[in-house]
Design a protein around this motif. Sequence first.
Motif, PDB file in Angstrom:
ATOM      1  N   THR A 152     122.532 -25.907 -59.545  1.00 34.84           N
ATOM      2  CA  THR A 152     123.492 -26.132 -60.045  1.00 34.84           C
ATOM      3  C   THR A 152     123.963 -24.550 -60.604  1.00 34.84           C
ATOM      4  N   PRO A 153     124.438 -24.626 -58.936  1.00 32.23           N
ATOM      5  CA  PRO A 153     125.170 -23.265 -58.724  1.00 32.23           C
ATOM      6  C   PRO A 153     126.299 -22.784 -59.197  1.00 32.23           C
ATOM      7  N   LEU A 154     127.168 -23.645 -59.612  1.00 26.49           N
ATOM      8  CA  LEU A 154     128.444 -23.660 -60.184  1.00 26.49           C
ATOM      9  C   LEU A 154     128.599 -23.738 -61.630  1.00 26.49           C
ATOM     10  N   THR A 155     127.443 -22.997 -62.585  1.00 30.19           N
ATOM     11  CA  THR A 155     127.659 -23.031 -63.889  1.00 30.19           C
ATOM     12  C   THR A 155     128.615 -22.363 -63.513  1.00 30.19           C
ATOM     13  N   ASP A 156     129.500 -23.019 -64.987  1.00 26.51           N
ATOM     14  CA  ASP A 156     130.349 -21.975 -65.635  1.00 26.51           C
ATOM     15  C   ASP A 156     131.550 -21.992 -65.173  1.00 26.51           C
ATOM     16  N   ARG A 157     131.788 -22.203 -63.480  1.00 26.13           N
ATOM     17  CA  ARG A 157     133.027 -22.954 -62.762  1.00 26.13           C
ATOM     18  C   ARG A 157     133.469 -23.485 -62.551  1.00 26.13           C
ATOM     19  N   THR A 158     134.618 -23.376 -62.927  1.00 28.22           N
ATOM     20  CA  THR A 158     135.647 -25.017 -62.958  1.00 28.22           C
ATOM     21  C   THR A 158     136.893 -25.076 -61.913  1.00 28.22           C
ATOM     22  N   LEU A 159     136.503 -26.002 -61.247  1.00 26.58           N
ATOM     23  CA  LEU A 159     137.857 -27.101 -60.292  1.00 26.58           C
ATOM     24  C   LEU A 159     139.147 -27.550 -61.040  1.00 26.58           C
ATOM     25  N   ALA A 160     140.376 -27.604 -60.562  1.00 31.33           N
ATOM     26  CA  ALA A 160     140.704 -28.526 -61.315  1.00 31.33           C
ATOM     27  C   ALA A 160     141.976 -28.970 -59.939  1.00 31.33           C
ATOM     28  N   MET A 161     141.557 -29.789 -60.401  1.00 32.21           N
ATOM     29  CA  MET A 161     142.449 -31.002 -59.384  1.00 32.21           C
ATOM     30  C   MET A 161     143.874 -31.557 -59.708  1.00 32.21           C
ATOM     31  N   ILE A 162     144.776 -31.185 -58.443  1.00 38.83           N
ATOM     32  CA  ILE A 162     145.681 -31.573 -58.506  1.00 38.83           C
ATOM     33  C   ILE A 162     145.697 -33.081 -58.063  1.00 38.83           C
ATOM     34  N   PHE A 163     146.860 -34.174 -58.780  1.00 45.41           N
ATOM     35  CA  PHE A 163     147.061 -34.892 -57.361  1.00 45.41           C
ATOM     36  C   PHE A 163     148.494 -35.407 -58.027  1.00 45.41           C
ATOM     37  N   GLU A 164     148.956 -35.305 -56.971  1.00 47.60           N
ATOM     38  CA  GLU A 164     150.593 -36.246 -57.271  1.00 47.60           C
ATOM     39  C   GLU A 164     149.892 -37.209 -55.947  1.00 47.60           C
ATOM     40  N   LYS A 165     149.313 -37.934 -55.220  1.00 44.28           N
ATOM     41  CA  LYS A 165     149.078 -39.022 -54.765  1.00 44.28           C
ATOM     42  C   LYS A 165     147.497 -39.452 -55.575  1.00 44.28           C
ATOM     43  N   ALA A 166     147.390 -40.548 -55.049  1.00 43.90           N
ATOM     44  CA  ALA A 166     146.671 -40.991 -56.419  1.00 43.90           C
ATOM     45  C   ALA A 166     145.093 -41.540 -55.476  1.00 43.90           C
ATOM     46  N   SER A 167     144.084 -41.722 -56.347  1.00 45.54           N
ATOM     47  CA  SER A 167     142.436 -42.192 -54.951  1.00 45.54           C
ATOM     48  C   SER A 167     141.603 -42.171 -55.813  1.00 45.54           C
ATOM     49  N   THR A 168     140.522 -42.907 -55.050  1.00 43.41           N
ATOM     50  CA  THR A 168     139.945 -43.696 -56.090  1.00 43.41           C
ATOM     51  C   THR A 168     138.393 -41.918 -55.384  1.00 43.41           C
ATOM     52  N   ARG A 169     137.955 -42.034 -54.232  1.00 45.70           N
ATOM     53  CA  ARG A 169     137.801 -41.748 -53.599  1.00 45.70           C
ATOM     54  C   ARG A 169     136.772 -40.174 -53.940  1.00 45.70           C
ATOM     55  N   THR A 170     138.417 -39.847 -53.337  1.00 42.11           N
ATOM     56  CA  THR A 170     138.300 -38.582 -53.362  1.00 42.11           C
ATOM     57  C   THR A 170     138.598 -37.047 -54.808  1.00 42.11           C
ATOM     58  N   ARG A 171     139.266 -38.508 -56.015  1.00 44.50           N
ATOM     59  CA  ARG A 171     138.711 -38.154 -57.359  1.00 44.50           C
ATOM     60  C   ARG A 171     136.893 -37.796 -57.840  1.00 44.50           C
ATOM     61  N   VAL A 172     136.673 -39.112 -57.126  1.00 44.01           N
ATOM     62  CA  VAL A 172     135.238 -40.016 -57.595  1.00 44.01           C
ATOM     63  C   VAL A 172     134.729 -38.019 -57.149  1.00 44.01           C
ATOM     64  N   SER A 173     134.146 -38.386 -55.924  1.00 52.69           N
ATOM     65  CA  SER A 173     133.570 -37.614 -55.175  1.00 52.69           C
ATOM     66  C   SER A 173     133.338 -35.909 -55.995  1.00 52.69           C
ATOM     67  N   PHE A 174     134.778 -35.368 -55.862  1.00 49.00           N
ATOM     68  CA  PHE A 174     135.300 -34.277 -56.203  1.00 49.00           C
ATOM     69  C   PHE A 174     134.482 -33.850 -57.413  1.00 49.00           C
ATOM     70  N   GLU A 175     135.145 -34.651 -58.201  1.00 46.15           N
ATOM     71  CA  GLU A 175     134.390 -34.314 -59.847  1.00 46.15           C
ATOM     72  C   GLU A 175     133.174 -35.288 -60.845  1.00 46.15           C
ATOM     73  N   ALA A 176     132.658 -35.993 -59.696  1.00 40.10           N
ATOM     74  CA  ALA A 176     131.156 -35.940 -59.999  1.00 40.10           C
ATOM     75  C   ALA A 176     130.166 -35.234 -58.975  1.00 40.10           C
ATOM     76  N   GLY A 177     130.657 -34.213 -57.722  1.00 46.73           N
ATOM     77  CA  GLY A 177     130.273 -33.140 -56.858  1.00 46.73           C
ATOM     78  C   GLY A 177     130.225 -32.011 -57.887  1.00 46.73           C
ATOM     79  N   MET A 178     131.667 -32.002 -58.581  1.00 45.76           N
ATOM     80  CA  MET A 178     131.552 -30.288 -59.229  1.00 45.76           C
ATOM     81  C   MET A 178     130.345 -30.597 -60.623  1.00 45.76           C
ATOM     82  N   TYR A 179     130.558 -32.100 -61.301  1.00 39.56           N
ATOM     83  CA  TYR A 179     129.209 -31.911 -62.414  1.00 39.56           C
ATOM     84  C   TYR A 179     128.022 -31.596 -62.041  1.00 39.56           C
ATOM     85  N   GLN A 180     127.417 -32.218 -60.877  1.00 40.93           N
ATOM     86  CA  GLN A 180     126.611 -32.007 -60.367  1.00 40.93           C
ATOM     87  C   GLN A 180     126.048 -30.986 -60.467  1.00 40.93           C
TER      88      GLN A 180
END
Length: 314
Positions: free
Chosen positions: A43-71
């Motif tokens: 967990t090297p990114l503890t206390d860091r926040t990622l903002a994801m802005i979607f104007e185009k919908a996505s399954t893989r992009t959202r899941v991969s970035f969101e799960a990855g950031m939490y991990q």
Amino acid sequence: MKPGMSLIKHYLQFKDLRAEEYAYLFERTREIKKRFKNYEKYTPLTDRTLAMIFEKASTRTRVSFEAGMYQMGGSVVHLTTGDSQLGRSEPIEDSARVISRMVDIVMIRTYEQTKIERFAAYSRVPVINGLTNEYHPCQILADLFTYVEHRGTNVNCLKGKVVAWVGDGNNMANTWLQAAEVLGFTVHVSTPSGYEIDPAIAGVKNPACYKTFKDPMEACHGADLVTTDVWTSMGWEAENEERLKAFADWRVDAEMMAAAKPDALFMHCLPAHRGEEVTADVIDGPQSVVWDEAENRMHVQKALMEYLLLGRIG
């Protein structure tokens, strides 16, 4: 970069990073993925926040970035067009100034590349291109890591290889050309008439990094990797019927794969339409690595976020 802002590294196109940086990213991806598979907390990114802005919908992009950031120990703010429409409710530059004061890194998936470039110019934090009409660097990053994972030990195994691109001269094709120029391989491009790549948009300076073919079978001849994408990308749905006719001979099938090298891999960024751009026996066959490719989006993006936020580790 606007006056007064410190130097920030963004990832808006594949060519934004050098070959040695990709070599490092692939090493980090391999290590991060190994820890994930072994259920080792990292967990090297503890206390860091990622903002994801979607104007185009996505399954893989959202899941991969969101799960990855939490991990990696961080948190995520997810914004869709209902929450934030870049340049509509307020100027993109103002949105960038505000959002980048509240988070540590931003991923944007949108239409025009100019939108993400304008946002990055006024952002105080790194910005990642999650997809635009012109480029899809995170996907090609995952594709290349997947090739290295299956066919080599490091980025050097890509030198001199041949990638066959069969289909639309779209954002994926543009990014493959950039990758070829940066990493020293060649792309064989075959598109229907009227759907060719535009080297100016691709942004490559070395014409030797790609060759164009009218016949997709010729493009696949001797290829180490055969790859394609849907015939109708998001935003072009009105052309669907016209494209179905134009692309009929650009379906990747067993015959095309047979023209490639015996150990050639098949890739597709997904979602796939079996029976259109690829036959079921190819995408579900032994040469296909599409599921590894999809999973690796998460791992390469974790390494990318770590690099943009923390620099080189060790």
